[in-house]
Scaffold this motif. Sequence first.
Motif, PDB file in Angstrom:
ATOM      1  N   ILE A 375     -15.215  17.660   0.771  1.00 46.85           N
ATOM      2  CA  ILE A 375     -14.784  17.154  -0.768  1.00 46.85           C
ATOM      3  C   ILE A 375     -15.635  17.961  -1.514  1.00 46.85           C
ATOM      4  CG2 ILE A 375     -14.148  15.251  -2.267  1.00 46.85           C
ATOM      5  CD1 ILE A 375     -14.055  13.416   0.162  1.00 46.85           C
ATOM      6  N   LEU A 376     -15.232  19.088  -2.094  1.00 44.22           N
ATOM      7  CA  LEU A 376     -16.124  19.868  -3.028  1.00 44.22           C
ATOM      8  C   LEU A 376     -16.429  19.204  -4.263  1.00 44.22           C
ATOM      9  CD1 LEU A 376     -14.534  23.443  -2.554  1.00 44.22           C
ATOM     10  CD2 LEU A 376     -16.513  22.398  -1.285  1.00 44.22           C
ATOM     11  N   THR A 377     -15.584  18.067  -4.853  1.00 44.29           N
ATOM     12  CA  THR A 377     -15.989  17.580  -6.047  1.00 44.29           C
ATOM     13  C   THR A 377     -16.143  16.130  -5.851  1.00 44.29           C
ATOM     14  OG1 THR A 377     -13.390  17.056  -6.227  1.00 44.29           O
ATOM     15  CG2 THR A 377     -14.400  18.917  -7.379  1.00 44.29           C
ATOM     16  N   ALA A 378     -16.781  15.894  -4.692  1.00 42.76           N
ATOM     17  CA  ALA A 378     -17.038  14.442  -4.301  1.00 42.76           C
ATOM     18  C   ALA A 378     -17.944  13.996  -5.322  1.00 42.76           C
ATOM     19  CB  ALA A 378     -17.899  14.512  -2.909  1.00 42.76           C
ATOM     20  N   ARG A 379     -17.804  12.353  -5.527  1.00 45.94           N
ATOM     21  CA  ARG A 379     -18.711  11.511  -6.517  1.00 45.94           C
ATOM     22  C   ARG A 379     -19.959  11.715  -5.940  1.00 45.94           C
ATOM     23  NH1 ARG A 379     -16.820   7.763  -9.633  1.00 45.94           N
ATOM     24  NH2 ARG A 379     -18.398   6.357  -9.009  1.00 45.94           N
ATOM     25  N   THR A 380     -21.000  11.409  -6.770  1.00 45.79           N
ATOM     26  CA  THR A 380     -22.406  11.221  -6.412  1.00 45.79           C
ATOM     27  C   THR A 380     -22.830   9.793  -6.843  1.00 45.79           C
ATOM     28  OG1 THR A 380     -23.421  11.655  -8.885  1.00 45.79           O
ATOM     29  CG2 THR A 380     -22.950  13.450  -7.537  1.00 45.79           C
ATOM     30  N   ALA A 381     -24.001   9.456  -6.221  1.00 36.46           N
ATOM     31  CA  ALA A 381     -24.514   8.135  -6.490  1.00 36.46           C
ATOM     32  C   ALA A 381     -24.472   7.693  -7.917  1.00 36.46           C
ATOM     33  CB  ALA A 381     -25.870   7.844  -5.803  1.00 36.46           C
ATOM     34  N   ASN A 382     -24.784   8.506  -8.698  1.00 35.21           N
ATOM     35  CA  ASN A 382     -24.959   8.291 -10.246  1.00 35.21           C
ATOM     36  C   ASN A 382     -23.372   8.435 -10.965  1.00 35.21           C
ATOM     37  OD1 ASN A 382     -27.477   7.712  -9.938  1.00 35.21           O
ATOM     38  ND2 ASN A 382     -27.997   9.904 -10.014  1.00 35.21           N
ATOM     39  N   SER A 383     -22.352   8.822 -10.481  1.00 38.38           N
ATOM     40  CA  SER A 383     -21.195   9.015 -11.066  1.00 38.38           C
ATOM     41  C   SER A 383     -20.415   7.633 -11.713  1.00 38.38           C
ATOM     42  CB  SER A 383     -20.108   9.624 -10.109  1.00 38.38           C
ATOM     43  OG  SER A 383     -20.376  10.788  -9.557  1.00 38.38           O
ATOM     44  N   PRO A 384     -20.015   7.680 -12.972  1.00 35.24           N
ATOM     45  CA  PRO A 384     -19.464   6.523 -13.472  1.00 35.24           C
ATOM     46  C   PRO A 384     -18.260   6.198 -13.142  1.00 35.24           C
ATOM     47  CG  PRO A 384     -20.235   8.045 -15.356  1.00 35.24           C
ATOM     48  CD  PRO A 384     -20.340   8.894 -13.787  1.00 35.24           C
ATOM     49  N   GLY A 385     -17.882   4.996 -13.258  1.00 36.83           N
ATOM     50  CA  GLY A 385     -16.422   4.372 -12.745  1.00 36.83           C
ATOM     51  C   GLY A 385     -16.789   3.988 -10.945  1.00 36.83           C
ATOM     52  N   GLY A 386     -15.802   4.137 -10.440  1.00 34.55           N
ATOM     53  CA  GLY A 386     -15.908   3.547  -9.163  1.00 34.55           C
ATOM     54  C   GLY A 386     -15.081   2.624  -8.778  1.00 34.55           C
ATOM     55  N   PRO A 387     -14.603   2.171  -7.603  1.00 29.44           N
ATOM     56  CA  PRO A 387     -13.640   1.078  -7.234  1.00 29.44           C
ATOM     57  C   PRO A 387     -13.932  -0.224  -7.861  1.00 29.44           C
ATOM     58  CG  PRO A 387     -14.204   2.267  -5.253  1.00 29.44           C
ATOM     59  CD  PRO A 387     -15.327   2.813  -6.325  1.00 29.44           C
ATOM     60  N   VAL A 388     -12.952  -1.038  -8.404  1.00 29.87           N
ATOM     61  CA  VAL A 388     -12.871  -2.188  -8.827  1.00 29.87           C
ATOM     62  C   VAL A 388     -12.085  -3.212  -8.083  1.00 29.87           C
ATOM     63  CG1 VAL A 388     -12.258  -3.727 -10.997  1.00 29.87           C
ATOM     64  CG2 VAL A 388     -13.594  -1.672 -11.159  1.00 29.87           C
ATOM     65  N   SER A 389     -12.524  -4.485  -7.702  1.00 29.66           N
ATOM     66  CA  SER A 389     -11.711  -5.460  -6.846  1.00 29.66           C
ATOM     67  C   SER A 389     -10.654  -6.319  -8.207  1.00 29.66           C
ATOM     68  CB  SER A 389     -12.440  -6.601  -6.386  1.00 29.66           C
ATOM     69  OG  SER A 389     -13.300  -6.213  -5.453  1.00 29.66           O
ATOM     70  N   LEU A 390      -9.335  -6.281  -7.324  1.00 33.73           N
ATOM     71  CA  LEU A 390      -8.676  -7.251  -8.469  1.00 33.73           C
ATOM     72  C   LEU A 390      -9.049  -8.520  -8.972  1.00 33.73           C
ATOM     73  CD1 LEU A 390      -5.200  -7.105  -6.268  1.00 33.73           C
ATOM     74  CD2 LEU A 390      -5.493  -6.374  -8.419  1.00 33.73           C
ATOM     75  N   PRO A 391      -8.775  -8.808 -10.180  1.00 36.21           N
ATOM     76  CA  PRO A 391      -9.491  -9.938 -10.827  1.00 36.21           C
ATOM     77  C   PRO A 391      -8.959 -11.118 -10.145  1.00 36.21           C
ATOM     78  CG  PRO A 391      -8.444  -8.353 -12.253  1.00 36.21           C
ATOM     79  CD  PRO A 391      -7.917  -7.990 -11.029  1.00 36.21           C
ATOM     80  N   THR A 392      -9.622 -12.300 -10.004  1.00 36.34           N
ATOM     81  CA  THR A 392      -9.295 -13.562  -9.356  1.00 36.34           C
ATOM     82  C   THR A 392      -8.728 -14.536 -10.534  1.00 36.34           C
ATOM     83  OG1 THR A 392     -11.712 -14.283  -9.546  1.00 36.34           O
ATOM     84  CG2 THR A 392     -10.794 -13.491  -7.604  1.00 36.34           C
ATOM     85  N   VAL A 393      -7.840 -15.457 -10.066  1.00 34.87           N
ATOM     86  CA  VAL A 393      -7.386 -16.340 -11.069  1.00 34.87           C
ATOM     87  C   VAL A 393      -8.220 -17.763 -10.694  1.00 34.87           C
ATOM     88  CG1 VAL A 393      -4.774 -15.293 -10.963  1.00 34.87           C
ATOM     89  CG2 VAL A 393      -5.567 -16.933  -8.922  1.00 34.87           C
ATOM     90  N   GLU A 394      -7.818 -18.540 -11.456  1.00 36.97           N
ATOM     91  CA  GLU A 394      -8.633 -19.890 -11.612  1.00 36.97           C
ATOM     92  C   GLU A 394      -8.855 -20.525 -10.223  1.00 36.97           C
ATOM     93  OE1 GLU A 394      -7.708 -22.400 -14.542  1.00 36.97           O
ATOM     94  OE2 GLU A 394      -8.036 -21.099 -16.243  1.00 36.97           O
ATOM     95  N   ASN A 395      -7.845 -20.576  -9.510  1.00 31.86           N
ATOM     96  CA  ASN A 395      -7.886 -21.103  -8.003  1.00 31.86           C
ATOM     97  C   ASN A 395      -8.604 -20.388  -7.014  1.00 31.86           C
ATOM     98  OD1 ASN A 395      -6.060 -19.255  -7.291  1.00 31.86           O
ATOM     99  ND2 ASN A 395      -4.528 -20.495  -6.846  1.00 31.86           N
ATOM    100  N   GLY A 396      -9.184 -19.092  -7.445  1.00 31.49           N
ATOM    101  CA  GLY A 396     -10.014 -18.065  -6.588  1.00 31.49           C
ATOM    102  C   GLY A 396      -9.200 -17.215  -5.922  1.00 31.49           C
ATOM    103  N   ALA A 397      -7.890 -17.209  -5.916  1.00 29.77           N
ATOM    104  CA  ALA A 397      -6.971 -16.335  -5.116  1.00 29.77           C
ATOM    105  C   ALA A 397      -7.017 -14.940  -5.880  1.00 29.77           C
ATOM    106  CB  ALA A 397      -5.648 -16.801  -4.796  1.00 29.77           C
ATOM    107  N   SER A 398      -6.673 -13.905  -5.356  1.00 32.07           N
ATOM    108  CA  SER A 398      -6.482 -12.513  -6.166  1.00 32.07           C
ATOM    109  C   SER A 398      -5.393 -12.862  -6.893  1.00 32.07           C
ATOM    110  CB  SER A 398      -6.383 -11.502  -5.068  1.00 32.07           C
ATOM    111  OG  SER A 398      -7.460 -11.188  -4.488  1.00 32.07           O
ATOM    112  N   ALA A 399      -5.418 -12.347  -8.135  1.00 30.21           N
ATOM    113  CA  ALA A 399      -4.212 -12.176  -9.020  1.00 30.21           C
ATOM    114  C   ALA A 399      -3.080 -11.292  -8.578  1.00 30.21           C
ATOM    115  CB  ALA A 399      -4.574 -11.665 -10.480  1.00 30.21           C
TER     116      ALA A 399
END
Length: 399
Positions: A375-399
């Motif tokens: 991957i010639l354009t691979a992210r580095t350890a300092n690259s902004p952004g990156g994966p985010v988990s699905l927000p959770t609802v009040e009961n703790g389950a994924s939205a």
Amino acid sequence: MADEQSATKKKCMGSDCDNDAGSLQCPTCLKLGIKDSFFCSQDCFKKNWVTCPRRKAGETRTNCLTRPHTSLCTSSETYNPFPTFPYTGPLRPVYPLSEHRTLPKSIPHPVWWQDGNPKYSRSLINRNKIEILDAAGQQAMRKSCKLAREILDIAAAAAKPGVTTDEIDRIVHEACIERKSYPSPLNYNHFPKSCCTSPNEVICHGIPDKRPLVDGDILNIDISIYHEGYHADLNETYYIGDKASADPENVRVVEAARECLEESIKAVKPGVLFREFGNIIEKHAKKKNCSVIRTYCGHGINKLFHCPPNVPHYAKNKAVGECKPGMTFTIEPMIALGKYRDVTWPDNWTSTTIDGKRTAQFEHTLLVTETGVEILTARTANSPGGPVSLPTVENGASA
């Protein structure tokens, strides 16, 4: 007389144009109450602005699609250049565009820098010929792609609420100059800016303008550069502000696009057919209840910005060829929450989803090796952004 005019197809106001008029009207004419100043395209309007009816009304300022008229509005005034266009979502272009940016002549320029024409061969004999890079070419691609990653990371760090996409374009342009690189999109087939910025329902090819980013937006930044004779190409979609990553639908489409790219890259190795990547991408997108945009595809890249192979992102495509060591190409899936069909704005570049729903994209430039892929354009350890988990609802389950 009025009935007779409405029954007749309007013609473009361009003095040297025989096309039927589109929905684009001169914004200043509209302000002055001058009607019927229709043009077939933005490019035609720019070439023929002297024929615009506002000139006959005594208005002699410069092109109202590129800068404001000081006698009619303040320098801070903005406008929608296509007010009658049937937009599919809430996003609107915010003009005037900033002045055309230039680079020092000491930086190597691609062939299109002046007239916009890539001058690529369209020979049927060569359309499926895929370049195999030697060791020197591969090393040149590594260097170009490393610099492109640095530029994308700089742009991403600046992408915050209140910042305009035109400001991001300025940052990209200056970062290219600092690295003695030409921003490949600039004047490529007359694209007016140094990068593509595609918010929300924009699939790709968004033109940086004066719209400030809003907390809750998602934004794709697409960077391509030309360095010492070789092009690099990559993009990512970013969450703007805290609200963006708190929206389950945002996260669903952004992370689906990220994962589609990652899953397809895992399959890259010698002998794999280019058509296979679309099967992998669409299968994963459907798991996330998303669709795959079909109009645009990945492409070969090296000394040419776009060249064989074509790499479609949808299943059961008919792409020609297989991976071989030394090939460099992009995979860049565009994933939507709704329908896969697209609509292009009258600027002839900005592509949006047909239903106005949000879309996300990720792209890497890849090198096929003897055993797999680099991957010639691979992210580095300092690259902004990156994966985010699905927000959770009040009961703790994924939205």
